[in-house]
Design a protein around this motif. Structure first.
Motif, PDB file in Angstrom:
ATOM      1  N   ASP A 106       2.828 -71.547 -30.799  1.00 52.48           N
ATOM      2  CA  ASP A 106       3.714 -71.889 -31.802  1.00 52.48           C
ATOM      3  C   ASP A 106       2.935 -71.835 -33.472  1.00 52.48           C
ATOM      4  O   ASP A 106       3.959 -71.111 -34.219  1.00 52.48           O
ATOM      5  N   SER A 107       1.725 -72.248 -33.422  1.00 56.19           N
ATOM      6  CA  SER A 107       1.238 -72.465 -35.071  1.00 56.19           C
ATOM      7  C   SER A 107       0.602 -70.714 -34.921  1.00 56.19           C
ATOM      8  O   SER A 107       0.696 -70.689 -36.120  1.00 56.19           O
ATOM      9  N   VAL A 117      11.025 -62.033 -26.721  1.00 59.75           N
ATOM     10  CA  VAL A 117      11.552 -62.678 -27.902  1.00 59.75           C
ATOM     11  C   VAL A 117      10.981 -62.697 -28.866  1.00 59.75           C
ATOM     12  O   VAL A 117      11.320 -61.404 -30.169  1.00 59.75           O
ATOM     13  N   LYS A 175       2.383 -67.800 -34.121  1.00 57.70           N
ATOM     14  CA  LYS A 175       3.841 -66.919 -33.658  1.00 57.70           C
ATOM     15  C   LYS A 175       3.582 -66.263 -35.723  1.00 57.70           C
ATOM     16  O   LYS A 175       4.429 -65.173 -35.229  1.00 57.70           O
ATOM     17  N   ALA A 221      -1.992 -72.603 -43.925  1.00 57.99           N
ATOM     18  CA  ALA A 221      -2.933 -72.809 -43.186  1.00 57.99           C
ATOM     19  C   ALA A 221      -2.804 -70.539 -43.016  1.00 57.99           C
ATOM     20  O   ALA A 221      -3.490 -70.217 -42.973  1.00 57.99           O
ATOM     21  N   PRO A 226       0.398 -76.519 -42.529  1.00 63.78           N
ATOM     22  CA  PRO A 226       0.671 -75.292 -41.875  1.00 63.78           C
ATOM     23  C   PRO A 226       1.061 -73.917 -42.057  1.00 63.78           C
ATOM     24  O   PRO A 226       0.607 -73.257 -41.804  1.00 63.78           O
ATOM     25  N   ALA A 227       1.650 -74.647 -43.485  1.00 64.75           N
ATOM     26  CA  ALA A 227       1.911 -73.401 -44.640  1.00 64.75           C
ATOM     27  C   ALA A 227       0.340 -73.066 -45.706  1.00 64.75           C
ATOM     28  O   ALA A 227       0.405 -71.371 -45.632  1.00 64.75           O
ATOM     29  N   LYS A 280       9.106 -65.944 -24.194  1.00 63.29           N
ATOM     30  CA  LYS A 280       8.536 -66.195 -24.733  1.00 63.29           C
ATOM     31  C   LYS A 280       8.126 -64.397 -26.058  1.00 63.29           C
ATOM     32  O   LYS A 280       8.541 -64.601 -26.737  1.00 63.29           O
ATOM     33  N   GLU A 294       1.608 -75.345 -28.207  1.00 65.59           N
ATOM     34  CA  GLU A 294       1.057 -75.361 -29.956  1.00 65.59           C
ATOM     35  C   GLU A 294       0.279 -74.411 -30.043  1.00 65.59           C
ATOM     36  O   GLU A 294       0.953 -73.894 -31.307  1.00 65.59           O
TER      37      GLU A 294
END
Lengths: 358, 442
Positions: B90-91, B117, B93, B20, B17-18, B114, B87
């Motif tokens: 989360d990926s 926030v 945001k 990406a 993910p980093a 969410k 999911e």
């Protein structure tokens, strides 16, 4: 080379009977715990914590729960999704009625409701076995799902029919609800899973576990040596449902932050059952392996094309993921029908005698 | 040995993910699209996803993005599965999305708490939680141009018009055939309230997601109950099945009305001529006869950059629905650029842009979409508009727009939305109070 027990002498029965008799295993376990409790919180970003680790741990707990029933006691159940749902809805009702009690207590207490429901639906297991029991638990699954949709009291009459998780704090830090950080939730989930795995390990290595395994291997013989089947089977249902209930409550309160009844559908039962079968029936490590293979592998596969910069459309990736995971499941089961835990054991055995073949 | 493996596995999981994330860090407006082209709802999802992505890609190819800043279009496959949708959220945001289209009521429900926030505005165009139309309580959620409650109310008005007045509804039976999911259950509270007010009987026919293609038993119940009208709130493979089953039991097609998500070409087509007379509420025009859609064909489809199966799919009802979602997203970003004077806007700016969004009839014309949809005007307090909806009717081969527009029964809907929004906030202890200031233009 490193993994060898040469020179490690056991001087007591207790040391000889230990679950991890080899020093390297104990070091390995300590290292895993260190990584889980210290390294991951330090380096982990939201995606790793929230999308990979929290769900992985929750599914592991559910898989341990089902493993106690199916793997150790030999009772096939398809009601896992329903029992997880009972935990989640019980937790919602408890925290609505008693909002000031610590939410972690309610997450654990909701398992008791699940256990009670599990015992009720476990009663037929005294007369029926195998596939027939699976069908009976399937009825539990459908009945519970029906309740989650049709009884508005369960979801506090919310308009959407979904569980809406309220904000709850632990010592002033938000634990559930949108403001809770993924780190807080991860640490709570991790602590619960570690403690409950430890309890499960003690259960299966003790008298109760041996009773269960005796019932699994041949219930007639077990009865003849003095095991009371009613107690043993219902206890297995109770403990298993307790684990599943806690997993369900954590799933909604510490991972999703809100959920519909659909989450606890039959798919969920199958998913957990596959984790148990692929990980290895009757092993606790297998539950971890199974959850990792079924849950984390697709996420990693999905990220690979993007990480490599390949121009593959997300929907194609999704289809490919289905194919690859499916093929891998068949490959692993063909290689070792007893699951990943058995592969792990064989690997360790080979290492111990390395470089000699046996 | 095992440690090495573990470290390796961990490195893969953390690094993927980093890597990406760094790939997305380039300059541009990051617009993630939650779409689904797989799973049981792909039939409805594919055309909308295509329209949504193609319009934004067209803006990139034709204008170089919005206000000169390229749009980074990033599709995330959800399969209409809430878990995968979260999911996806989360990926994405961490990559500073300026606006999120969840494209599923279930996922929207999860994202509502969410959004405030994480400071990401959510555009759930004509879906999602009806109560989130209240901008004072839900500053980050937008669901123009109509809520499901407006849709159901418009249907009741249409039924009353055909029957000859609201007083004629007394004693009638109205059925709701709905998907048994949050999306399908949305209109129930409003229909129950209207049933009390107008004296009709409401019959509910829930269709479980697993059994969407097996509705024979349900339609036998319909035949027994003989409802005078049926309102269809279905999705995916449920719609064509329901329409076919209705035709099979000989239910009068002109008494069967679908919500705007039950009006895909692929919903009515399988029943063919038997579906003639089936009508659906609609919020956008049908067809490709608009300069902007011609531009999509020119810049995207003909260049092979689109996922559409064939060119004639461009301009279908659901394709145009996707285009409308994209237009609202793009115009919100453009408004935000105007409001702030910045080119590279953030999610917080786009939230202000959405509250000041005002697309007049002339505005639609300037976009190359004259008459594509009604005027859209959002404000600080009203995140919806509760606009009049159109009615389209299936003529056996294609949708025909019916003359006139149907106004939702606002004096019934608005108080219900108000009280539902307050209930939601009350049920969610610790719901944040609105602190975001209102712009003058909103």
């Amino acid at each position: 080379m490193l993994y060898r027990e040469v020179g490690q002498y056991k001087t007591s029965y207790a040391a000889d009977m230990a679950i991890f008799p080899i020093l390297q295993d104990r070091i390995g376990l300590a290292a895993i715990l260190l990584i889980a409790f210290v390294v991951i919180p330090l380096v982990g970003h939201d995606f790793l914590l929230n999308t990979v680790m929290i769900p992985f741990l929750i599914f592991t707990l559910a898989a341990i729960g089902l493993n106690l029933l199916t793997g150790y006691t030999g009772l096939l159940s398809l009601g896992t999704g329903g029992f997880m749902g009972v935990g989640a809805y019980a937790c919602l009702k408890l925290t609505t009625i008693f909002p000031h009690v610590n939410i972690v207590i309610w997450v654990l207490a909701s398992g008791l409701f699940s256990a009670a429901v599990g015992v009720l639906f476990g009663l037929p297991s005294l007369r029926i076995k195998g596939f027939y029991l699976a069908v009976a638990t399937l009825a539990a699954q459908f009945f519970l799902e029906w309740c989650f949709i049709r009884i508005p009291w369960l979801y506090n009459y919310s308009v959407s029919g979904a569980i809406e998780v309220p904000l709850r704090t632990l010592m002033g830090i938000p634990v559930t609800g949108p403001t809770a950080t993924s780190l807080t939730r991860y640490l709570i989930v991790l602590s619960i899973v570690v403690v409950m795995t430890w309890v499960a390990s003690n259960l299966v290595h003790g008298r109760i576990g041996r009773t269960w395994m005796a019932v699994r291997d041949m219930d007639l013989a077990a009865e003849l040596v003095g095991i009371r089947l009613l107690r043993a089977k219902l206890l297995a249902f109770a403990v298993s449902s307790f684990y599943c209930g806690v997993a369900g409550a954590m799933m909604v309160f510490l991972w999703y932050g809100g959920a519909e009844a659909e989450v606890f559908a039959i798919d969920q039962s199958f998913l957990v059952l596959f984790m148990v079968i692929i990980g290895g029936l009757g092993t606790l490590t297998g539950s971890f392996f199974g959850a990792a293979l079924i849950y984390i592998l697709p996420i990693v596969l999905r990220e690979i094309p993007a990480a490599l910069g390949l121009p593959v459309h997300p929907s194609t990736v999704e289809q490919l993921t289905f194919v690859i995971v499916g093929v891998l499941i068949i490959v692993f089961l063909a290689l070792e029908p007893n699951g990943l835990a058995r592969l792990w054991q064989i690997g360790k055995q080979k290492l111990r005698v390395w470089p000699f073949p046996y | 040995m095992r440690l090495k493996h573990l470290a390796l596995g961990l490195a893969v999981v953390t690094a993927a993910p980093a890597a990406a994330a760094t790939a997305q860090a380039a300059d541009g407006l990051y617009v993630p699209l939650f779409t689904y082209r797989t799973g049981p709802y792909a039939g409805s999802g594919i055309p909308v996803s295509n329209g949504l992505a193609d319009y934004l890609n067209m803006l990139n190819a034709r204008d170089g993005g919005i206000g000169g800043v390229p749009i980074i279009v990033d599709e995330c496959e959800t399969g209409y599965d809430t878990k995968k949708g979260v999911e996806c959220y989360d990926s994405v945001k961490g990559k500073n999305p300026v606006i999120i289209n969840p494209f599923s009521t279930g996922i929207t429900l999860q994202l509502i708490p969410k959004a405030a926030v994480d400071k990401v505005p959510i555009l759930s165009m004509a879906y999602g939680l009806s109560a989130s139309a209240d901008g004072n309580l839900f500053p980050w959620i937008f669901n123009p141009p109509d809520t499901y409650w407006d849709g159901a109310a418009a249907f009741i008005r249409h039924a009353a018009d055909v029957e000859g007045g609201f007083d004629k509804l007394k004693g009638k039976t109205i059925g709701l055939v709905h998907l048994d999911a949050p999306y399908g259950r949305e209109p129930i509270p409003l229909l129950q309230a209207l049933a009390k007010d107008y004296g009709f009987t409401l019959k509910l026919y829930p269709v479980p997601g697993a059994q969407m293609q097996n509705q024979t038993a349900l339609w036998l119940d319909v035949r027994r109950d003989r409802p005078d009208w049926i309102y269809l709130q279905g999705w995916g493979a449920m719609n064509p099945t329901a329409i076919k089953e209705a035709a099979k039991i000989g239910f009068p097609m002109n008494r069967l009305v679908g919500v705007w998500w039950s009006g895909s070409d692929d919903d009515a087509r399988p029943a063919g001529a038997a579906a003639k007379g089936y009508s659906s509420l609609d919020i956008n025009a049908v067809g490709s006869n608009f300069p902007a859609i011609q531009d999509i064909i020119k810049y995207v489809v003909d260049k092979g950059k689109s996922q559409v199966a064939s060119k004639d799919k461009v301009g279908e009802n659901f394709y145009d629905r996707g285009v409308m979602m994209a237009v609202l997203s793009a115009e919100a970003i453009r408004t935000a650029q105007k409001l702030t004077g910045k080119k590279q806007v953030t999610g917080e700016d786009v939230r202000r842009g959405l509250e000041s969004l005002n697309i007049t009839a002339a505005g639609w014309k300037a976009l190359g979409l004259e008459g594509f949809a009604g005027p859209i005007h959002l404000s600080c307090a009203d995140h919806n508009g509760h606009d009049a909806v159109a009615l389209v009717q299936w003529d056996g081969t294609k949708w025909e727009k019916q003359p006139g527009m149907i106004e939702p029964i606002k004096d019934k809907v608005l108080p219900l939305i108000q009280s539902a929004a307050e209930d939601y906030v009350k049920a969610n202890a610790g719901w944040p109070k609105r602190t975001e200031a209102c712009d003058k233009s909103s």
